[in-house]
Write an enzyme that holds these catalytic residues in place. Sequence first.
Site, mmCIF file in Angstrom:
data_model
loop_
_atom_site.group_PDB
_atom_site.id
_atom_site.type_symbol
_atom_site.label_atom_id
_atom_site.label_comp_id
_atom_site.label_asym_id
_atom_site.label_seq_id
_atom_site.Cartn_x
_atom_site.Cartn_y
_atom_site.Cartn_z
ATOM 1 N N ASP A 129 6.207 -1.866 -2.812
ATOM 2 C CA ASP A 129 6.960 -2.144 -3.348
ATOM 3 C C ASP A 129 8.761 -2.247 -2.962
ATOM 4 O OD1 ASP A 129 7.293 0.302 -4.635
ATOM 5 O OD2 ASP A 129 6.774 -0.044 -6.218
ATOM 6 N N LYS A 134 1.555 -7.242 -1.987
ATOM 7 C CA LYS A 134 1.810 -6.166 -2.296
ATOM 8 C C LYS A 134 0.371 -5.720 -3.897
ATOM 9 C CE LYS A 134 3.476 -4.571 -6.336
ATOM 10 N NZ LYS A 134 4.182 -5.295 -7.496
#
Length: 211
Positions: A141, A123
């Site tokens: 997320d 991420k």
Amino acid sequence: MALLTKKQLVTVFERFKENNPNPQTELLAPNPYCLLVSVVLSAQATDKSVNAATKELYKKVRTPQQMLSLGKQKLIGYIKSIGLFNSKAEHVMELSRLLIENFDGKVPATREELMSLPGVGRKTANVILNVVYGEPTMPVDTHLMRICPKIGLATGTTPEEVEASLVKRIPAEYMMHAHHWLILHGRYVCTARSPKCGECLINDLCKHNEL
């Protein structure tokens, strides 16, 4: 679960685009290195709390060498208001050392190289590739994990699965800003508690999947 059609997906992102043509990260950082530090610090913390902690830090530290000169204990003094500050400080010091050692002090431009740094997962690497290098990546997320299946944008029960589904389904012309639109939507409208459905731009399209 019910998924939006291709036509509905286009409508969703056209509405996001019209409402906010050029969405930006809410993390405040003066350069790519500082942004990398902020993204690492933001794990399990809010952007607002990271910005508050780094406001004074970035007046003194803007390069990996300056971070190493500052030292871990002084870094902790700046970031102790953020959760997991001790392990995050270790990550920041070590990634700063490795940036100097392996990348001439520069933030690398590939996912593999970014993920070789401590504290940098997929991420975080995707955020840097998108924000710094302008690549149409999809950082997933907790907000995206929660809202994308609920709305009907994507399938998946892991960040990797949701990312793959979003990348496959979202039309290419929206990919550059898609994750910012979705993060902001999850942060301010489609909240975990008491979602603001009455204010939602896409309420008429949302599948309201119960997950």
